[in-house]
Scaffold this active site. Structure first.
Site, PDB file in Angstrom:
ATOM      1  N   TYR A   6       0.847  -1.191   0.000  1.00 19.04           N
ATOM      2  CA  TYR A   6       0.000   0.000   0.000  1.00 19.04           C
ATOM      3  C   TYR A   6       0.886   1.247   0.000  1.00 19.04           C
ATOM      4  CZ  TYR A   6      -4.076  -2.924   1.225  1.00 19.04           C
ATOM      5  OH  TYR A   6      -5.077  -3.860   1.231  1.00 19.04           O
TER       6      TYR A   6
ATOM      7  N   SER B 253     -13.597  -3.799   0.612  1.00 18.58           N
ATOM      8  CA  SER B 253     -14.539  -3.083  -0.262  1.00 18.58           C
ATOM      9  C   SER B 253     -15.988  -3.426   0.070  1.00 18.58           C
ATOM     10  CB  SER B 253     -14.249  -3.394  -1.739  1.00 18.58           C
ATOM     11  OG  SER B 253     -12.985  -2.927  -2.113  1.00 18.58           O
ATOM     12  N   PRO B 254     -16.396  -3.351   1.344  1.00 16.46           N
ATOM     13  CA  PRO B 254     -17.764  -3.739   1.718  1.00 16.46           C
ATOM     14  C   PRO B 254     -18.826  -2.797   1.179  1.00 16.46           C
ATOM     15  CG  PRO B 254     -16.671  -2.692   3.569  1.00 16.46           C
ATOM     16  CD  PRO B 254     -15.619  -2.882   2.517  1.00 16.46           C
ATOM     17  N   LEU B 255     -18.412  -1.628   0.688  1.00 19.57           N
ATOM     18  CA  LEU B 255     -19.356  -0.672   0.093  1.00 19.57           C
ATOM     19  C   LEU B 255     -19.283  -0.702  -1.428  1.00 19.57           C
ATOM     20  CD1 LEU B 255     -18.827   2.296   2.582  1.00 19.57           C
ATOM     21  CD2 LEU B 255     -20.727   0.664   2.509  1.00 19.57           C
TER      22      LEU B 255
ATOM     23  N   GLY C 255     -17.281   1.900  -3.043  1.00 25.62           N
ATOM     24  CA  GLY C 255     -17.899   3.209  -2.886  1.00 25.62           C
ATOM     25  C   GLY C 255     -19.203   3.386  -3.629  1.00 25.62           C
TER      26      GLY C 255
ATOM     27  N   GLY D 253     -24.285   5.316  -3.127  1.00 26.19           N
ATOM     28  CA  GLY D 253     -25.229   6.036  -3.972  1.00 26.19           C
ATOM     29  C   GLY D 253     -24.648   7.271  -4.633  1.00 26.19           C
TER      30      GLY D 253
END
Length: 328
Positions: free
Chosen positions: A53, A207-209, A212, A216
């Protein structure tokens, strides 16, 4: 924040983790300090990074912040090794490389141990038992407390987990597996998650969303100028989840959020946090404000009917051999 056991181990972690993918590259020291302090003050403990990273800058920055901002003893520090910047060999799971990478990570982090050390990906060019021996040596030397893997498919995770359990007391059982998992990416439910549940390996969704998208922010073809989708180096990361299928799922999440008087972010994160086998989704926020919004999910539990509706609209196609062949 509620604490959960990481797999079938005695280690407890906060049920939301803090990701540091952009630290040292897109996230400077000031913003990183705000994020870490916000996370710690909310009761968060699990902080995840990797040696690649920011080309090591993420670990270095985290190490500097632990010197005076947040006590090392209050954090469950997770890092990864195995990814290499070589176009001909993206992953190096050799014992020599992994142990050298661990020493370099410890130096950057300014600590003599990490709580959880993950193999970043499966290396088909190295015998799996050699890769796993690096985990055993790291734990037996005290440099690592718990071991895991990342981005292993179902058969790879099952083989690795079983191998480690075959010699109790000699080999270190796998505590966790870190995989992408969200309403937009449910591929782990096919074989990885069943293997993890059977072997007592905790799932740490990255990356649970949905990178991004589930917040929404991209609805109606919007592309906020400060978003990852508008970033030159991160737009290819977001692009796969801007299709019609994702749009339908995002619409369903937004509808559920309206009905519950919460945000789409909270709905999407609560859904994955409470899936069977999940220990802690790892959230990579850009600002402390975004992180605070994510941490507010602590008070939310989705009603069963909402979960079923979201399950239905996002259900991946799993047929033979995952389902009983006689029903096909």
């Amino acid at each position: 924040m509620e604490q959960r056991h990481l797999g079938r181990t005695g280690l407890r972690v906060s049920r939301i983790g803090l990701g540091t993918l952009t630290w040292g590259r897109d996230t400077d020291e000031h913003d990183a300090a705000d994020l870490l302090k916000t996370f710690w003050e909310a009761g968060g403990t699990l902080v995840d990074t990797a040696d690649v990273y920011g080309n090591g800058e993420s670990e270095y920055l985290l190490g500097r912040l632990m010197e005076g901002l947040v006590p090392r003893r209050d954090l469950v520090l997770s890092t990864k090794a195995g990814s290499v910047p070589d176009p001909d060999r993206r992953f190096d799971g050799s014992r020599g490389h992994l142990l050298a990478a661990l020493d370099a990570s410890l130096a950057r982090l300014g600590t003599d141990y990490v709580d959880v050390w993950h193999i970043h990906a499966f290396d088909p060019q190295t015998p799996l038992e050699e890769t796993l021996q690096a985990l055993d040596l790291a734990v037996s030397s005290g440099r690592v407390r718990y071991a895991g893997v990342s981005n292993f498919c179902g058969w790879q995770l099952a083989k690795a987990g079983t191998w480690q359990l075959a010699a109790p007391g000699t080999r270190t059982r796998l505590a966790s597996t870190q995989m992408e998992y969200s309403l937009l990416q449910r591929g782990v439910e096919r074989e990885v998650l069943p293997a993890a549940l059977d072997l007592g390996i905790g799932m740490l969704p990255s990356s649970p969303l949905g990178r991004g998208v589930l917040t929404g922010k991209y609805r109606g073809n919007a592309l906020p100028p400060d978003s990852r989708g508008a970033s030159d180096h991160l737009s290819p990361f977001v692009e796969p989840y801007l299709d019609d299928t994702a749009s339908r799922i995002v619409d369903a999440v937004s509808t559920a959020a309206d009905g519950l008087a919460v945000t789409p972010l909270q709905v999407a994160l609560a859904w994955v946090r409470d899936r069977p086998g999940v220990a802690a989704p790892v959230v990579g926020a850009r600002t402390a404000q975004q992180l605070t919004a994510a941490l507010s999910v602590e008070a939310l539990s989705l009603p069963d009917e909402i979960c079923r509706a979201l399950d239905d609209v996002s259900a991946p196609v799993h047929r033979y051999p995952d389902h009983d062949w006689s029903t096909l």
